[in-house]
Enzyme design. Structure first.
Site, short mmCIF file in Angstrom:
data_model
loop_
_atom_site.label_atom_id
_atom_site.label_comp_id
_atom_site.label_asym_id
_atom_site.label_seq_id
_atom_site.Cartn_x
_atom_site.Cartn_y
_atom_site.Cartn_z
N ASP A 220 0.86 -1.19 0.00
CA ASP A 220 0.00 0.00 0.00
C ASP A 220 0.90 1.24 0.00
O ASP A 220 1.88 1.29 0.74
CB ASP A 220 -0.91 -0.03 1.25
CG ASP A 220 -2.07 0.94 1.13
OD1 ASP A 220 -1.82 2.15 0.94
OD2 ASP A 220 -3.23 0.50 1.24
N ASN B 63 -12.98 -3.46 2.94
CA ASN B 63 -14.04 -2.45 2.92
C ASN B 63 -14.92 -2.62 1.68
O ASN B 63 -14.40 -2.70 0.57
CB ASN B 63 -13.42 -1.05 2.93
CG ASN B 63 -12.54 -0.80 4.15
OD1 ASN B 63 -12.86 -1.26 5.24
ND2 ASN B 63 -11.43 -0.10 3.95
N GLN C 30 -14.63 2.25 1.57
CA GLN C 30 -13.95 1.83 0.33
C GLN C 30 -13.69 3.06 -0.54
O GLN C 30 -14.59 3.88 -0.75
CB GLN C 30 -14.82 0.82 -0.44
CG GLN C 30 -14.10 0.21 -1.63
CD GLN C 30 -14.89 -0.89 -2.33
OE1 GLN C 30 -16.05 -1.15 -1.99
NE2 GLN C 30 -14.27 -1.53 -3.30
N HIS D 53 -10.23 -5.52 -2.95
CA HIS D 53 -8.90 -5.75 -2.37
C HIS D 53 -9.04 -6.10 -0.91
O HIS D 53 -9.96 -5.65 -0.23
CB HIS D 53 -7.99 -4.53 -2.54
CG HIS D 53 -8.61 -3.25 -2.07
ND1 HIS D 53 -9.54 -2.57 -2.82
CD2 HIS D 53 -8.45 -2.55 -0.93
CE1 HIS D 53 -9.92 -1.50 -2.17
NE2 HIS D 53 -9.29 -1.46 -1.01
N HIS E 27 -6.96 -5.84 2.58
CA HIS E 27 -5.80 -5.24 3.25
C HIS E 27 -5.17 -6.28 4.18
O HIS E 27 -5.87 -6.94 4.95
CB HIS E 27 -6.22 -4.07 4.14
CG HIS E 27 -6.78 -2.89 3.43
ND1 HIS E 27 -6.05 -1.74 3.22
CD2 HIS E 27 -8.00 -2.65 2.88
CE1 HIS E 27 -6.81 -0.85 2.59
NE2 HIS E 27 -8.00 -1.37 2.37
P1 AMP Z 1 -9.92 1.17 0.56
O1 AMP Z 1 -10.14 2.44 1.35
O2 AMP Z 1 -10.23 -0.07 1.34
O3 AMP Z 1 -10.61 1.23 -0.78
O4 AMP Z 1 -8.36 1.11 0.32
C1 AMP Z 1 -7.70 1.62 -0.79
C2 AMP Z 1 -6.23 1.53 -0.49
O5 AMP Z 1 -5.52 1.65 -1.70
C3 AMP Z 1 -5.72 2.66 0.43
O6 AMP Z 1 -5.11 2.07 1.59
C4 AMP Z 1 -4.71 3.39 -0.42
O7 AMP Z 1 -3.60 3.85 0.30
C5 AMP Z 1 -4.32 2.33 -1.44
N1 AMP Z 1 -3.83 2.85 -2.73
C6 AMP Z 1 -4.41 3.81 -3.50
N2 AMP Z 1 -3.67 4.00 -4.61
C7 AMP Z 1 -2.64 3.14 -4.55
C8 AMP Z 1 -1.53 2.86 -5.39
N3 AMP Z 1 -1.33 3.51 -6.54
N4 AMP Z 1 -0.65 1.90 -5.02
C9 AMP Z 1 -0.83 1.25 -3.84
N5 AMP Z 1 -1.85 1.46 -3.00
C10 AMP Z 1 -2.74 2.38 -3.34
#
Ligand code: AMP
Ligand code: ZN
Length: 136
Positions: free
Chosen positions: A32, A88, A95, A101, A103
């Site tokens: 992440d 999420n 989300q 995805h 985590h």
């Molecule tokens: P969510 O809030 O569960 O949708 O989580 C999305 C996650 O994606 C967050 O923890 C972000 O930090 C992560 N994220 C967003 N863009 C990128 C990226 N380009 N590379 C890696 N992680 C990312």
């Protein structure tokens, strides 16, 4: 199965850089970019599914198997003391990227309050009503 405006589809296709820590035919696991702790990673299915509602059942099983495998490797290599698996679904649930995805958040003794919710205090009657709403 890809969605053109999806950042995770672009990462999977190699069009946006990422730090991949595992890859197979079905999944890519990346670090992440804004980690909660050292090693915070995301399991991404290579096909685009918006969330867990859309993810086929057999893939959901595979996600959990892979989570277990990654937890073992990461515990060995990072010497973490525990893990939170967070997933999420929907804006209301936090989300922000609408490509399924999971985590993987390694936890370390005394790393602070990373995932905290305020516990409610429902009555027995309220719990019974919720149970009825779900099961009847
Ligand atoms: P969510 O809030 O569960 O949708 O989580 C999305 C996650 O994606 C967050 O923890 C972000 O930090 C992560 N994220 C967003 N863009 C990128 C990226 N380009 N590379 C890696 N992680 C990312
Ligand atoms: Zn996608």
């Amino acid at each position: 199965m890809r969605q053109d405006d999806c950042i995770f589809c672009k990462i999977i296709a190699g069009e946006i850089p990422s730090q991949a820590i595992y890859e197979d035919e079905e999944f890519k696991v990346i670090l992440d970019v804004a980690p909660a702790t050292k090693g915070h990673a995301l399991i991404l299915p290579k096909n685009h599914y918006a969330n867990l509602y859309e993810l086929p059942e057999e893939k959901a099983t595979d996600v959990m198997k892979l989570a277990k495998k990654m937890m073992k490797v990461m515990t060995d290599k990072l010497h973490c003391d525990g893990f939170n698996l967070v997933q999420n679904n929907g804006e209301a649930a936090g989300q922000t990227v609408f490509h399924f995805h999971m985590h993987l958040v390694p936890r370390y003794k005394n790393d602070g309050e990373i995932l905290k919710y305020i516990a409610q205090n429902p009555s027995q009657k309220e719990l019974e009503e919720i149970k009825k709403a779900i099961t009847e």
